[in-house]
Motif scaffolding. Structure first.
Motif, PDB file in Angstrom:
ATOM      1  N   PHE A  45      10.124  19.221 -14.690  1.00 13.12           N
ATOM      2  CA  PHE A  45      10.689  17.925 -15.089  1.00 13.12           C
ATOM      3  C   PHE A  45       9.843  16.862 -14.401  1.00 13.12           C
ATOM      4  CE2 PHE A  45      14.916  16.036 -16.513  1.00 13.12           C
ATOM      5  CZ  PHE A  45      14.494  14.728 -16.468  1.00 13.12           C
ATOM      6  N   ILE A  46       9.154  16.033 -15.192  1.00 11.11           N
ATOM      7  CA  ILE A  46       8.268  14.986 -14.670  1.00 11.11           C
ATOM      8  C   ILE A  46       8.744  13.635 -15.190  1.00 11.11           C
ATOM      9  CG2 ILE A  46       5.902  14.072 -14.674  1.00 11.11           C
ATOM     10  CD1 ILE A  46       4.978  17.002 -15.151  1.00 11.11           C
ATOM     11  N   VAL A  47       8.801  12.650 -14.305  1.00  6.60           N
ATOM     12  CA  VAL A  47       9.057  11.263 -14.686  1.00  6.60           C
ATOM     13  C   VAL A  47       7.883  10.442 -14.174  1.00  6.60           C
ATOM     14  CG1 VAL A  47      10.564   9.266 -14.430  1.00  6.60           C
ATOM     15  CG2 VAL A  47      11.558  11.544 -14.623  1.00  6.60           C
ATOM     16  N   SER A  48       7.238   9.691 -15.060  1.00  4.53           N
ATOM     17  CA  SER A  48       6.018   8.970 -14.697  1.00  4.53           C
ATOM     18  C   SER A  48       6.027   7.554 -15.252  1.00  4.53           C
ATOM     19  CB  SER A  48       4.795   9.726 -15.241  1.00  4.53           C
ATOM     20  OG  SER A  48       3.599   9.097 -14.860  1.00  4.53           O
ATOM     21  N   GLY A  49       5.441   6.631 -14.466  1.00  2.12           N
ATOM     22  CA  GLY A  49       5.360   5.244 -14.891  1.00  2.12           C
ATOM     23  C   GLY A  49       5.619   4.313 -13.722  1.00  2.12           C
ATOM     24  N   ARG A  50       5.471   3.023 -13.935  1.00  2.02           N
ATOM     25  CA  ARG A  50       5.624   2.062 -12.839  1.00  2.02           C
ATOM     26  C   ARG A  50       7.065   1.995 -12.335  1.00  2.02           C
ATOM     27  NH1 ARG A  50       4.107  -3.433 -16.043  1.00  2.02           N
ATOM     28  NH2 ARG A  50       2.604  -1.967 -16.960  1.00  2.02           N
ATOM     29  N   ASP A  51       8.039   2.441 -13.131  1.00  2.00           N
ATOM     30  CA  ASP A  51       9.436   2.430 -12.714  1.00  2.00           C
ATOM     31  C   ASP A  51       9.890   3.770 -12.152  1.00  2.00           C
ATOM     32  OD1 ASP A  51       9.128   0.055 -14.233  1.00  2.00           O
ATOM     33  OD2 ASP A  51      11.266   0.003 -14.628  1.00  2.00           O
ATOM     34  N   ALA A  52       8.972   4.756 -12.083  1.00  2.00           N
ATOM     35  CA  ALA A  52       9.341   6.088 -11.602  1.00  2.00           C
ATOM     36  C   ALA A  52       9.505   6.094 -10.096  1.00  2.00           C
ATOM     37  CB  ALA A  52       8.295   7.104 -12.027  1.00  2.00           C
ATOM     38  N   ALA A  53      10.390   6.977  -9.619  1.00  2.00           N
ATOM     39  CA  ALA A  53      10.639   7.139  -8.183  1.00  2.00           C
ATOM     40  C   ALA A  53      10.883   8.609  -7.897  1.00  2.00           C
ATOM     41  CB  ALA A  53      11.845   6.307  -7.754  1.00  2.00           C
ATOM     42  N   ALA A  54      10.833   8.969  -6.630  1.00  2.00           N
ATOM     43  CA  ALA A  54      11.043  10.360  -6.240  1.00  2.00           C
ATOM     44  C   ALA A  54      12.454  10.812  -6.607  1.00  2.00           C
ATOM     45  CB  ALA A  54      10.825  10.519  -4.731  1.00  2.00           C
ATOM     46  N   PHE A  55      12.573  12.078  -6.985  1.00  2.00           N
ATOM     47  CA  PHE A  55      13.877  12.642  -7.300  1.00  2.00           C
ATOM     48  C   PHE A  55      14.715  12.735  -6.022  1.00  2.00           C
ATOM     49  CE2 PHE A  55      11.261  14.289 -10.766  1.00  2.00           C
ATOM     50  CZ  PHE A  55      12.062  14.041 -11.868  1.00  2.00           C
ATOM     51  N   THR A  56      15.969  12.348  -6.114  1.00  2.00           N
ATOM     52  CA  THR A  56      16.880  12.470  -4.978  1.00  2.00           C
ATOM     53  C   THR A  56      17.909  13.576  -5.192  1.00  2.00           C
ATOM     54  OG1 THR A  56      18.307  10.753  -5.921  1.00  2.00           O
ATOM     55  CG2 THR A  56      16.630  10.060  -4.316  1.00  2.00           C
ATOM     56  N   ILE A  57      17.926  14.159  -6.397  1.00  2.00           N
ATOM     57  CA  ILE A  57      18.763  15.317  -6.694  1.00  2.00           C
ATOM     58  C   ILE A  57      17.923  16.296  -7.506  1.00  2.00           C
ATOM     59  CG2 ILE A  57      20.921  14.014  -6.712  1.00  2.00           C
ATOM     60  CD1 ILE A  57      20.824  14.111  -9.784  1.00  2.00           C
ATOM     61  N   VAL A  58      18.377  17.532  -7.594  1.00  2.00           N
ATOM     62  CA  VAL A  58      17.723  18.505  -8.466  1.00  2.00           C
ATOM     63  C   VAL A  58      18.108  18.169  -9.904  1.00  2.00           C
ATOM     64  CG1 VAL A  58      17.533  20.930  -9.096  1.00  2.00           C
ATOM     65  CG2 VAL A  58      17.758  20.286  -6.696  1.00  2.00           C
ATOM     66  N   PRO A  59      17.147  17.826 -10.743  1.00  2.00           N
ATOM     67  CA  PRO A  59      17.496  17.398 -12.102  1.00  2.00           C
ATOM     68  C   PRO A  59      17.903  18.570 -12.993  1.00  2.00           C
ATOM     69  CG  PRO A  59      15.120  17.440 -11.843  1.00  2.00           C
ATOM     70  CD  PRO A  59      15.700  17.759 -10.487  1.00  2.00           C
ATOM     71  N   ASP A  60      18.597  18.233 -14.055  1.00  2.00           N
ATOM     72  CA  ASP A  60      18.967  19.175 -15.107  1.00  2.00           C
ATOM     73  C   ASP A  60      18.368  18.701 -16.421  1.00  2.00           C
ATOM     74  OD1 ASP A  60      20.632  20.786 -13.454  1.00  2.00           O
ATOM     75  OD2 ASP A  60      22.257  19.335 -13.676  1.00  2.00           O
ATOM     76  N   GLN A  61      18.320  19.600 -17.397  1.00  2.00           N
ATOM     77  CA  GLN A  61      17.862  19.197 -18.730  1.00  2.00           C
ATOM     78  C   GLN A  61      18.704  18.058 -19.289  1.00  2.00           C
ATOM     79  OE1 GLN A  61      17.980  22.806 -21.053  1.00  2.00           O
ATOM     80  NE2 GLN A  61      15.801  23.188 -20.776  1.00  2.00           N
ATOM     81  N   THR A  62      19.984  18.037 -18.980  1.00  2.00           N
ATOM     82  CA  THR A  62      20.871  17.027 -19.534  1.00  2.00           C
ATOM     83  C   THR A  62      20.617  15.634 -18.963  1.00  2.00           C
ATOM     84  OG1 THR A  62      22.541  17.607 -17.880  1.00  2.00           O
ATOM     85  CG2 THR A  62      22.709  18.692 -20.019  1.00  2.00           C
ATOM     86  N   ASP A  63      19.709  15.515 -17.992  1.00  2.00           N
ATOM     87  CA  ASP A  63      19.414  14.212 -17.389  1.00  2.00           C
ATOM     88  C   ASP A  63      18.418  13.386 -18.203  1.00  2.00           C
ATOM     89  OD1 ASP A  63      21.089  14.860 -15.269  1.00  2.00           O
ATOM     90  OD2 ASP A  63      19.467  15.614 -14.017  1.00  2.00           O
ATOM     91  N   VAL A  64      17.769  13.992 -19.193  1.00  2.00           N
ATOM     92  CA  VAL A  64      16.734  13.264 -19.949  1.00  2.00           C
ATOM     93  C   VAL A  64      17.333  12.076 -20.692  1.00  2.00           C
ATOM     94  CG1 VAL A  64      15.068  13.409 -21.838  1.00  2.00           C
ATOM     95  CG2 VAL A  64      15.204  15.252 -20.150  1.00  2.00           C
ATOM     96  N   ALA A  65      18.371  12.317 -21.480  1.00  2.00           N
ATOM     97  CA  ALA A  65      18.958  11.236 -22.283  1.00  2.00           C
ATOM     98  C   ALA A  65      19.484  10.090 -21.417  1.00  2.00           C
ATOM     99  CB  ALA A  65      20.065  11.801 -23.175  1.00  2.00           C
ATOM    100  N   PRO A  66      20.270  10.343 -20.347  1.00  2.00           N
ATOM    101  CA  PRO A  66      20.714   9.229 -19.500  1.00  2.00           C
ATOM    102  C   PRO A  66      19.559   8.470 -18.850  1.00  2.00           C
ATOM    103  CG  PRO A  66      22.019  11.195 -19.049  1.00  2.00           C
ATOM    104  CD  PRO A  66      20.884  11.618 -19.932  1.00  2.00           C
ATOM    105  N   THR A  67      18.474   9.182 -18.522  1.00  2.00           N
ATOM    106  CA  THR A  67      17.322   8.517 -17.907  1.00  2.00           C
ATOM    107  C   THR A  67      16.660   7.560 -18.885  1.00  2.00           C
ATOM    108  OG1 THR A  67      16.948  10.430 -16.466  1.00  2.00           O
ATOM    109  CG2 THR A  67      15.112   8.904 -16.757  1.00  2.00           C
TER     110      THR A  67
END
Length: 521
Positions: A233-255
């Motif tokens: 699971f990768i989040v990239s861009g100027r608004d990206a930040a380090a993960f503070t929880i273990v992500p799930d697949q279901t986190d994509v839509a809310p993100t």
């Protein structure tokens, strides 16, 4: 005054336009992604963050891509296999469809190498394609969209990595599997170049998410084990930040929604939370979601006799509202503190509310109750099970008419080899199975493709649909002795498997031995 107006106008012009690119890599294990040479994906990580995420426990493409796109697990979207039967995309739409409801002017694009995603999951997008099959066609259509149509939210799906896993093996030490990941990285690089070459790129703020549906081991997947359920699971861009929880697949839509600044509304029942974004406290959101989720006060989901199941929620002052028809509870659904279960199955969906607003996602469990243990069958029996075979292409056990069968016989155990065919057939086994003592038994039906099991006329295990080798488990209360059994199985191509295991509830299930089967006659 004029200078102030000019400054305000300049500030408006310079406000970046938020855009989203979600990239799905089918069948990509995170350890293989680390082992492969992927400079383009590495550049995304350098501009953001990455983590190993958890996939839907049914590690098959249909359920997993539904969880990614809809923001809920399979108990809500209803997809259990690649046949998509039982899907509930009306109550749990994909995020592209939901975006169009909130912002109709956004241009949404879905380009997938696996056509069932756009045929079944994504209901609404300004463009769905590509017209030609294959990962290269995905790249070409994505570049066309980026150059000509200026998409606001785009979902891309690449399939070759999964094909390589099925052909060569899902193994981070397998050079052919790694080569397919590296080839996909080159395709992603071409898409990223297309993003950066846009004439308006300097005025745009792109969030790029990379995720996979499942991993694998050997040449298959479908099990709830780390090799299959761990995904990148990768989040990239100027608004990206380090993960503070273990992500799930279901986190994509809310993100995606959080990045775009869109509030989904109280009717949305996501299981996920926004992750990997600046200014978003994912840990606090996850805790609030956990506190607002209704808990069922029953360790077991099967009872002999009537039972009251208590419900509770941590959020102080919240009231619990439920439905039993599968719909999402609303602020006017019945308010309860427990649910009565008696003689049959009941599916309870519960959600907590305060002031008419939900405080957490809904939760759901199915409880079953039997009035009493099923009586055993007496008589004179012979070894083995009777079977009948149907030839043809099937995608479900529903509606199969074995009175049309022209061949059959007796098999020592329920094995697909009895059919004498490698694919495109269905087979029915009937007879009896032995229970060694009174009590509640779990039956596990391991199959590839779909199968169902009935004991004494009651459906105990439903593992229907197109899927790879995996197991489904169901309980039933039996008295000591022989009990009527029926198994229906179909094989639609690829690997072939069918096996039945059983055991007293709470014990290790064992494959039923030859001596455990019989038939009348």
């Amino acid at each position: 005054m004029l200078l102030a107006a000019m400054a305000l106008a300049l500030a408006v012009v310079q406000t970046p336009v938020k855009k989203v690119l979600v990239i799905g890599i089918d069948g990509c294990r995170p350890d293989a992604l680390i082992a492969a040479k992927t400079p383009n994906i590495d550049s995304l990580v350098a501009d953001g963050a990455w983590s190993i995420a958890k996939a839907d426990p049914i590690t098959v493409s249909g359920p997993c891509w539904s969880s990614i796109l809809c923001g809920v697990w399979d108990d809500k979207h209803g997809v259990k296999d690649n046949g998509f039967a039982g899907s509930d995309y009306k109550d749990y739409p994909d995020f592209l469809t939901l975006l169009k409801r909130h912002r109709p002017n956004l241009r949404t694009v879905a380009i997938t190498a696996w056509k069932p995603i756009i045929d079944n999951v994504i209901k609404s997008a300004d463009y769905k394609g590509p017209l030609e099959p294959g990962d290269d066609a995905v790249v070409q259509q994505a570049l066309y969209e980026l150059d000509r149509n200026s998409p606001d939210v785009m979902f891309l799906h690449f399939d070759d990595v999964d094909h390589a896993g099925h052909t060569y093996g899902f193994d981070p030490k397998n050079e052919d599997y790694l080569a397919s990941i590296e080839a996909t990285d080159e395709r992603i690089g071409a898409v990223l170049d297309g993003v950066r070459q846009r004439a308006t790129y300097e005025t745009e703020d792109w969030l790029i998410i990379v995720v996979s549906d499942h991993g694998g081991s050997g040449t298959s997947h479908g099990q709830n084990i780390p090799e299959h359920v761990n995904v990148p699971f990768i989040v990239s861009g100027r608004d990206a930040a380090a993960f503070t929880i273990v992500p799930d697949q279901t986190d994509v839509a809310p993100t995606v929604f959080a990045f775009l600044g869109i509030k989904p509304g109280p009717e949305v029942d996501w299981d996920g939370v926004p992750v990997g974004l600046k200014g978003i406290d994912s840990k606090a959101l996850e805790q609030a979601s956990e506190d607002g989720t209704v808990k069922f006060g029953a360790k077991d989901d099967f009872f002999i006799g009537a039972t009251d199941v208590p419900l509770s929620v941590r959020t102080e002052g919240a009231e619990i509202r439920t439905t039993t028809d599968g719909s999402v509870p609303g602020p006017h659904s019945p308010a309860v503190q427990s649910v009565h279960v008696e003689d049959g199955a009941v599916t309870i969906r519960a959600r907590a509310f305060m002031g008419g607003q939900p405080v957490g996602p809904s939760s759901m469990r199915t409880f079953r109750s039997q009035k009493a243990l099923y009586d055993s069958t007496e008589g004179s029996f012979s070894a083995g099970l009777l079977y009948r075979v149907l030839e043809g292409k099937f995608t479900s056990v529903d509606g199969l008419d074995f009175t049309r069968s022209t061949r059959g016989g007796i098999a020592a155990t329920p094995t697909p080899n009895a059919a004498g065919s490698a694919e495109d057939f269905a087979i029915e086994f009937t007879g009896l199975v032995n229970a060694n003592q009174d009590g509640v038994y779990d039956f596990a039906l391991y199959s590839d493709d779909g199968a169902r099991l009935w004991i004494d006329g009651a459906l105990v295990v439903d593992h229907d649909g197109l899927h790879s080798a995996s197991a489904a488990v169901g309980p039933v209360g039996l008295k000591k002795g022989w009990h009527r059994l029926r198994i229906v199985y179909f094989q639609a191509g690829g690997d072939m498997a069918l096996r039945l295991a059983m055991g007293m509830r709470g014990t290790v299930l064992q494959t039923v031995p030859v001596a455990g089967f019989a038939h009348a006659g």
